[in-house]
Design an enzyme around this catalytic site. Structure first.
Site, PDB file in Angstrom:
ATOM      1  N   PRO A   9       0.789  -1.251  -0.065  1.00 36.47           N
ATOM      2  CA  PRO A   9      -0.104  -0.038  -0.077  1.00 36.47           C
ATOM      3  C   PRO A   9       0.722   1.361  -0.059  1.00 36.47           C
ATOM      4  O   PRO A   9       1.730   1.345   0.644  1.00 36.47           O
ATOM      5  CB  PRO A   9      -0.858  -0.140   1.336  1.00 36.47           C
ATOM      6  CG  PRO A   9      -0.120  -1.100   2.149  1.00 36.47           C
ATOM      7  CD  PRO A   9       0.708  -1.961   1.229  1.00 36.47           C
ATOM      8  N   ASN A  10       0.422   2.315  -0.700  1.00 36.20           N
ATOM      9  CA  ASN A  10       1.042   3.809  -0.897  1.00 36.20           C
ATOM     10  C   ASN A  10       2.215   3.738  -1.718  1.00 36.20           C
ATOM     11  O   ASN A  10       2.656   4.853  -1.991  1.00 36.20           O
ATOM     12  CB  ASN A  10       0.982   4.169   0.505  1.00 36.20           C
ATOM     13  CG  ASN A  10      -0.181   4.342   1.205  1.00 36.20           C
ATOM     14  OD1 ASN A  10      -1.249   4.678   0.800  1.00 36.20           O
ATOM     15  ND2 ASN A  10      -0.135   3.795   2.543  1.00 36.20           N
ATOM     16  N   ARG A  17       5.444  10.864  -2.521  1.00 32.61           N
ATOM     17  CA  ARG A  17       4.946  10.651  -1.077  1.00 32.61           C
ATOM     18  C   ARG A  17       6.463  10.728  -0.150  1.00 32.61           C
ATOM     19  O   ARG A  17       7.446  10.014  -0.528  1.00 32.61           O
ATOM     20  CB  ARG A  17       4.826   9.079  -0.966  1.00 32.61           C
ATOM     21  CG  ARG A  17       4.239   8.467   0.316  1.00 32.61           C
ATOM     22  CD  ARG A  17       4.346   7.136   0.291  1.00 32.61           C
ATOM     23  NE  ARG A  17       4.142   6.638   1.567  1.00 32.61           N
ATOM     24  CZ  ARG A  17       4.424   5.315   2.180  1.00 32.61           C
ATOM     25  NH1 ARG A  17       4.723   4.390   1.322  1.00 32.61           N
ATOM     26  NH2 ARG A  17       4.213   5.066   3.313  1.00 32.61           N
ATOM     27  N   TYR A  22      11.560   8.084   1.083  1.00 33.19           N
ATOM     28  CA  TYR A  22      11.412   7.171   0.197  1.00 33.19           C
ATOM     29  C   TYR A  22      12.029   7.544  -1.352  1.00 33.19           C
ATOM     30  O   TYR A  22      12.027   6.911  -2.013  1.00 33.19           O
ATOM     31  CB  TYR A  22       9.852   6.862  -0.089  1.00 33.19           C
ATOM     32  CG  TYR A  22       9.083   6.259   1.293  1.00 33.19           C
ATOM     33  CD1 TYR A  22       9.602   5.134   1.774  1.00 33.19           C
ATOM     34  CD2 TYR A  22       8.060   6.989   1.798  1.00 33.19           C
ATOM     35  CE1 TYR A  22       9.265   4.753   3.052  1.00 33.19           C
ATOM     36  CE2 TYR A  22       7.762   6.492   2.967  1.00 33.19           C
ATOM     37  CZ  TYR A  22       8.004   5.417   3.685  1.00 33.19           C
ATOM     38  OH  TYR A  22       7.707   5.057   4.723  1.00 33.19           O
ATOM     39  N   ASN A  71       7.669  -5.812  -1.114  1.00 29.45           N
ATOM     40  CA  ASN A  71       7.724  -4.878   0.020  1.00 29.45           C
ATOM     41  C   ASN A  71       6.332  -4.795   0.387  1.00 29.45           C
ATOM     42  O   ASN A  71       5.489  -4.055  -0.241  1.00 29.45           O
ATOM     43  CB  ASN A  71       8.054  -3.477  -0.764  1.00 29.45           C
ATOM     44  CG  ASN A  71       8.196  -2.286   0.257  1.00 29.45           C
ATOM     45  OD1 ASN A  71       7.812  -2.406   1.328  1.00 29.45           O
ATOM     46  ND2 ASN A  71       8.811  -0.998  -0.191  1.00 29.45           N
ATOM     47  N   ALA A  74       3.037  -0.846   4.826  1.00 28.71           N
ATOM     48  CA  ALA A  74       2.476  -0.722   6.281  1.00 28.71           C
ATOM     49  C   ALA A  74       2.249  -2.211   6.541  1.00 28.71           C
ATOM     50  O   ALA A  74       1.869  -2.242   7.921  1.00 28.71           O
ATOM     51  CB  ALA A  74       1.463   0.218   6.288  1.00 28.71           C
ATOM     52  N   GLU A  95      12.303  -9.695   1.292  1.00 29.87           N
ATOM     53  CA  GLU A  95      11.430  -8.565   1.821  1.00 29.87           C
ATOM     54  C   GLU A  95      12.240  -7.276   1.687  1.00 29.87           C
ATOM     55  O   GLU A  95      13.714  -7.252   2.012  1.00 29.87           O
ATOM     56  CB  GLU A  95      11.208  -8.716   3.345  1.00 29.87           C
ATOM     57  CG  GLU A  95      10.703  -7.510   4.189  1.00 29.87           C
ATOM     58  CD  GLU A  95      10.465  -7.857   5.616  1.00 29.87           C
ATOM     59  OE1 GLU A  95      10.988  -8.979   6.108  1.00 29.87           O
ATOM     60  OE2 GLU A  95      10.148  -6.856   6.275  1.00 29.87           O
ATOM     61  N   HIS A  97      12.595  -3.087   1.978  1.00 26.37           N
ATOM     62  CA  HIS A  97      12.068  -1.555   2.024  1.00 26.37           C
ATOM     63  C   HIS A  97      13.056  -0.640   1.793  1.00 26.37           C
ATOM     64  O   HIS A  97      14.131  -0.826   1.672  1.00 26.37           O
ATOM     65  CB  HIS A  97      12.107  -1.659   3.805  1.00 26.37           C
ATOM     66  CG  HIS A  97      10.921  -2.666   4.319  1.00 26.37           C
ATOM     67  ND1 HIS A  97       9.968  -2.619   4.439  1.00 26.37           N
ATOM     68  CD2 HIS A  97      11.697  -3.935   4.880  1.00 26.37           C
ATOM     69  CE1 HIS A  97       9.266  -3.692   4.661  1.00 26.37           C
ATOM     70  NE2 HIS A  97      10.301  -4.502   5.262  1.00 26.37           N
ATOM     71  N   ARG A 104      13.664   3.916  12.239  1.00 24.27           N
ATOM     72  CA  ARG A 104      12.590   4.703  12.153  1.00 24.27           C
ATOM     73  C   ARG A 104      11.729   4.412  13.649  1.00 24.27           C
ATOM     74  O   ARG A 104      12.349   4.281  14.618  1.00 24.27           O
ATOM     75  CB  ARG A 104      11.929   4.627  11.197  1.00 24.27           C
ATOM     76  CG  ARG A 104      12.729   4.862   9.862  1.00 24.27           C
ATOM     77  CD  ARG A 104      11.821   4.854   8.469  1.00 24.27           C
ATOM     78  NE  ARG A 104      10.705   5.533   8.168  1.00 24.27           N
ATOM     79  CZ  ARG A 104       9.549   5.500   7.678  1.00 24.27           C
ATOM     80  NH1 ARG A 104       9.571   4.566   6.746  1.00 24.27           N
ATOM     81  NH2 ARG A 104       8.678   6.595   7.569  1.00 24.27           N
TER      82      ARG A 104
HETATM   83  C1  DQA Z   1       8.372   0.797   3.710  1.00 20.47           C
HETATM   84  C2  DQA Z   1       8.157   0.977   5.321  1.00 20.47           C
HETATM   85  C3  DQA Z   1       6.925   0.850   5.915  1.00 20.47           C
HETATM   86  O1  DQA Z   1       7.312   1.221   7.300  1.00 20.47           O
HETATM   87  C4  DQA Z   1       5.892   1.823   5.314  1.00 20.47           C
HETATM   88  O2  DQA Z   1       4.972   1.566   6.051  1.00 20.47           O
HETATM   89  C5  DQA Z   1       6.063   1.848   3.887  1.00 20.47           C
HETATM   90  C6  DQA Z   1       7.290   1.592   3.125  1.00 20.47           C
HETATM   91  C7  DQA Z   1       9.711   0.929   3.140  1.00 20.47           C
HETATM   92  O3  DQA Z   1       9.742   0.466   1.831  1.00 20.47           O
HETATM   93  O4  DQA Z   1      10.387   1.761   3.634  1.00 20.47           O
HETATM   94  O5  DQA Z   1       5.067   2.113   3.236  1.00 20.47           O
HETATM   95  O6  DQA Z   1       8.037  -0.501   3.489  1.00 20.47           O
END
Ligand code: DQA
Length: 142
Positions: A9-10, A17, A22, A71, A74, A95, A97, A104
């Protein structure tokens, strides 16, 4: 071999964003680089983004692939369903990120996913996806 790359998501909003966290690269640009590297390595790549937990679980269960790169965004910090899906299909998974989740807020330091994947790449920005693509053939038999 075939990889499935899932963006949670997002991540469709990348570029606009929170660019300080990011980066300024859009998801389309990241996907273009993933596809270019995969083609160079002779790997077939399917890429999928969803804001919905259930759709991500369905993709993990139903798509045909050898290695999963995910990835979970959230959902990393909340989703037993995605964790269980990865465990259920029992295939190598990485995984990824963009940010370093361990550096963080406290709630981001817990990943429900990390206990069922082969490895985690965190904090290297978009480069993390490319390292995961490179690693994919090497972790096939782990
Ligand atoms: C994320 C880190 C997560 O905590 C966050 O909610 C994201 C992106 C990252 O790629 O750094 O949406 O997965």
């Amino acid at each position: 071999m075939k990889i499935l790359v899932i963006h949670g998501p997002n991540l469709n909003l990348l570029g606009q964003r929170e660019p300080d966290i990011y980066g300024s690269m859009t998801l389309s640009e990241i996907n273009r680089r993933i596809q270019a590297l995969a083609a160079e390595l002779g790997i077939e790549a399917a890429i999928f983004q969803s804001n919905s937990e259930g759709d991500i679980v369905d993709a993990i269960q139903q798509e045909v692939y050898d290695v999963l790169i995910i990835n979970p965004a959230a959902y990393t910090h909340t989703s037993v369903a995605i964790r269980d899906a990865i465990a259920a299909v029992d295939r190598p998974a990485i995984e990824v990120h963009l940010s370093n989740i361990h550096k963080r807020e406290e709630f981001r330091r817990t990943s429900y996913i990390s206990g069922v994947v082969t490895g985690q790449i965190s904090g290297l920005g978009a480069e993390g996806y490319l390292l995961a693509v490179q690693a994919s053939p090497k972790i096939l038999n782990r």
